[in-house]
Design a protein around this motif. Structure first.
Motif, PDB file in Angstrom:
ATOM      1  N   TRP B 125       0.814  -1.219   0.000  1.00 54.17           N
ATOM      2  CA  TRP B 125       0.000   0.000   0.000  1.00 54.17           C
ATOM      3  C   TRP B 125       0.846   1.267   0.000  1.00 54.17           C
ATOM      4  CZ3 TRP B 125      -2.460  -4.074   2.989  1.00 54.17           C
ATOM      5  CH2 TRP B 125      -3.609  -4.586   2.360  1.00 54.17           C
ATOM      6  N   TYR B 126       2.121   1.139   0.405  1.00 55.06           N
ATOM      7  CA  TYR B 126       3.020   2.291   0.227  1.00 55.06           C
ATOM      8  C   TYR B 126       4.134   1.895  -0.709  1.00 55.06           C
ATOM      9  CZ  TYR B 126       6.340   5.964   0.736  1.00 55.06           C
ATOM     10  OH  TYR B 126       7.191   6.992   0.428  1.00 55.06           O
ATOM     11  N   ASN B 131       5.347   8.760  -5.030  1.00 52.67           N
ATOM     12  CA  ASN B 131       5.709  10.134  -4.690  1.00 52.67           C
ATOM     13  C   ASN B 131       5.985  10.980  -5.927  1.00 52.67           C
ATOM     14  OD1 ASN B 131       5.505   9.508  -1.999  1.00 52.67           O
ATOM     15  ND2 ASN B 131       7.662   8.901  -1.826  1.00 52.67           N
TER      16      ASN B 131
END
Lengths: 458, 176
Positions: B125-126, B131
């Motif tokens: 999930w990250y 980014n």
């Protein structure tokens, strides 16, 4: 003529209207992102009402017992088994489209496979209701599974009914996994497009952090192919095993070796009809005519024609084998089907399943949307009657005339069946609202622009 | 500034991304990846990726399902609950075929799907790549390349120049 070179056959495009990758996402995501229209709320309300009817009928059945159904002696299997086979059969077209057409590289499947797979999953849920409730004392339903219990009792693995538990259970699980794996990249699309925080979190949760990495796509595509490869024998096995419920018994009209292929063809037939029934409406309402083109619809009509002919062949072959076997019981069972106490049901079945698809021989009718929809409804009706004819005619006239009887459903039978449509459509309407009904990434993948060597010299 | 995950560049379509991947592979980079809205045919070879091991996992799943299915039925029928039904032998191989088959398929499916998740390290999930400022379009129409700072050849300046030379646009250093 030079036959040493490959001529590229020009086919009709799968996506029309000068689409770009972005416009495909826009078209498919629109119904999910927009506020649902009025008809959706009305339809959902109607479906939930029918679902409530199903629940209350089940409640009444559990409270009162199986006697509230029209079952009698000798007809101990009635609408419950008919509805079960009907719903399981509908699911089969979804797996055929998603798995078998995938293995055969039929690229046109990409526009309709998500839709058909959703239908599979929901139809199997509806199917599972009926064997669950028909056991009578449903608090004993765990007897169907090999669960260790204090009575040291285990299921009988030599029974076709137990095979069914495993077949349909596996079918549901694998269909769900297949559907979810296919949904993964599209859930990521919805996540990335989400405007509100809740949507971002919920879609993000289910998208598992999918980031479209080629290193992941590599394994993803492999997994998808393996799933298609195992779902293909699975779907063939499921309806074969459903047919064993009948074929392994001794009853004339049931005890025949033609049942497995005959049931599988019938299942695909009914499933395609249901896909067409739903898709024609959805395509119109959601303006997906550029993704689900006439080519897709024509192909489905051809499938209906082909499988309808197989079913018609099976009807004829059953009669031939009854005559050719020289078995008087078998001969009586089939004469009775066509001319006996349930002849009305038999001829509804034949007209709907064998006669009505004959229109599809002609291109003119394969391009006529209204006619297509009407025929798909006829096929749905006909296939329900096929299961009714098989189940009830054979039971009502078995070996001894002294034990014959006539079966009629009660209002509980009828309302339970109608209610099961409520369950199906509730799930389906929620699917249309919350999930992309066309496989976004797969449709992009079959566009000519998706080929990395597009416009390059060969 | 926090640590760098790597450099990301955008390309305008499957064709240019495909050739960029070939050039990155030939330049000797190993820790790099491409990101696309749909799988691109032949990209695995363009990136120098080896064949997937997933089919072996599926095979193990299938064999396990087969064994469990057959063993379960054999034990129950011969020992756990040995009853004679319609004169059939306790060990009725033909009658055990359907359940054995179904469990083989079921376990293969589990191993395939969860094996694929495992190999792809999903759920994740990250991930740092999110980014990047323009990465949101990857699931719709964006085509990206990233070269990770973990790569031995990675050098902030040189990698940026290299990505520019092979046709990348909107080149950006991504934070961990």
């Amino acid at each position: 003529m030079n036959t040493t070179v490959d001529l590229e056959v020009k086919r009709r495009p799968l996506v029309t209207g000068n689409q770009t990758f972005e416009s495909i996402s826009d078209i498919v995501c629109k119904p999910v992102e927009a506020t649902p229209p009025k008809w959706w709320h009305i339809a959902l309300l109607g479906s939930i009402t029918l679902l409530a009817l199903l629940m209350s009928m089940i409640g009444y059945l559990v409270w009162e017992g199986i006697g509230v159904w029209g079952l009698n002696n000798p007809v101990g299997w009635g609408w419950a088994i008919v509805n079960f086979v009907f719903w399981v059969g509908i699911g089969h077209a979804g797996t055929l489209i998603s798995a078998i057409l995938f293995l055969f590289r039929q690229k046109w499947r990409t526009s309709i496979n998500r839709f058909a797979e959703a239908m599979t999953v929901f139809a199997v849920i509806c199917a599972l209701v009926f064997p669950g409730i028909h056991v009578g004392r449903i608090w004993m339903a765990y007897f169907m599974f090999p669960i260790p219990n204090s009575m040291a009792m285990w299921p009988n693995f030599r029974s076709a009914l137990l095979w069914d538990v495993f077949a349909v259970g596996t079918y549901f699980t694998v269909s769900l996994l297949f559907w979810y794996v296919g949904l993964l990249p599209d859930l990521a699309t919805l996540r990335d497009r989400a405007k509100t925080k809740t949507k971002k979190i919920v879609y993000g949760l289910f998208a598992l952090g999918w980031r479209g990495s080629s290193r992941q796509w590599h394994h993803y595509e492999k997994a998808y192919m393996i799933l298609a490869a195992i779902a293909t024998p699975l779907v063939l096995s499921v309806h074969s095993i459903v047919s064993f419920d009948f074929a392994t018994s001794q009853l004339p009209g049931w005890h025949t070796t033609i049942f497995p292929p005959y049931f599988v063809a019938g299942a695909v037939f009914s499933g395609f009809a249901m896909v067409l029934t739903l898709l024609l409406i959805a395509r119109q309402i959601f303006n997906m005519k550029e993704l689900v083109t006439m080519r897709h619809l024509e192909n489905m009509c051809k499938f209906i024609l082909a499988t309808g002919m197989m079913v018609g062949y099976a009807y004829a072959m059953e009669f031939f084998m009854a005559w050719y076997s020289g078995n008087p019981y078998e001969q009586f069972a089939f004469t009775n089907r066509a001319f006996g106490n349930y002849a009305w049901a038999y001829w509804i079945m034949v007209s709907c399943n064998v006669l009505s698809p004959q229109f599809f021989w002609f291109k003119r009718f394969r391009n006529n949307i209204k006619l297509m929809w009407v025929i798909s409804i006829f096929v749905n009706i006909g296939m329900w009657f096929e299961r009714f004819v098989i189940t009830v005619t054979s039971l009502s006239r078995d070996f001894l005339p002294s034990s014959w009887g006539y079966y009629s459903p009660t209002f509980v039978d009828v309302c339970t069946f109608i209610g099961s449509f409520g369950l199906f459509f509730t799930l389906f309407l929620l699917f249309l609202k919350f999930l992309p009904m066309v496989a976004i990434s797969e449709v992009k993948g079959v566009m000519p622009e998706a080929n990395p060597h597009h416009k390059e010299a060969h | 500034m926090s640590t760098s995950y790597g450099m990301i560049a955008e390309f305008d379509g499957p064709g240019s991304l495909f050739h960029a991947a070939e050039k990155i592979r030939d330049a000797g980079y190993v820790s790099f990846d491409t990101y696309t809205p749909f799988p691109i045919h032949g990209m695995d070879r363009a990136m120098g990726q080896k064949a997937s091991h997933l089919p072996w996992l599926s095979l193990i799943g299938g064999l396990l399902g087969f064994t469990i299915g057959l063993a379960l039925q054999t034990w129950i029928s011969l020992d756990g609950y040995a009853l004679i039904f319609s004169g059939k032998p306790l060990f009725s191989a033909p009658a055990f075929v359907p359940v054995t088959f179904e469990l083989t398929i079921l376990f293969t499916a589990f191993f395939t799907v969860f094996g694929m998740f495992g190999i792809n390290k999903l759920p994740a999930w990250y991930h740092s790549i999110f980014n990047a400022s323009r990465f949101g379009s990857v699931s719709s129409h964006g085509f990206f390349v990233s070269i990770e700072s973990a790569d031995a050849k990675y050098d902030s300046k040189e990698t940026r120049a290299f990505l520019k030379s092979i046709g990348g646009s909107h080149i950006e250093e991504v934070e961990e």
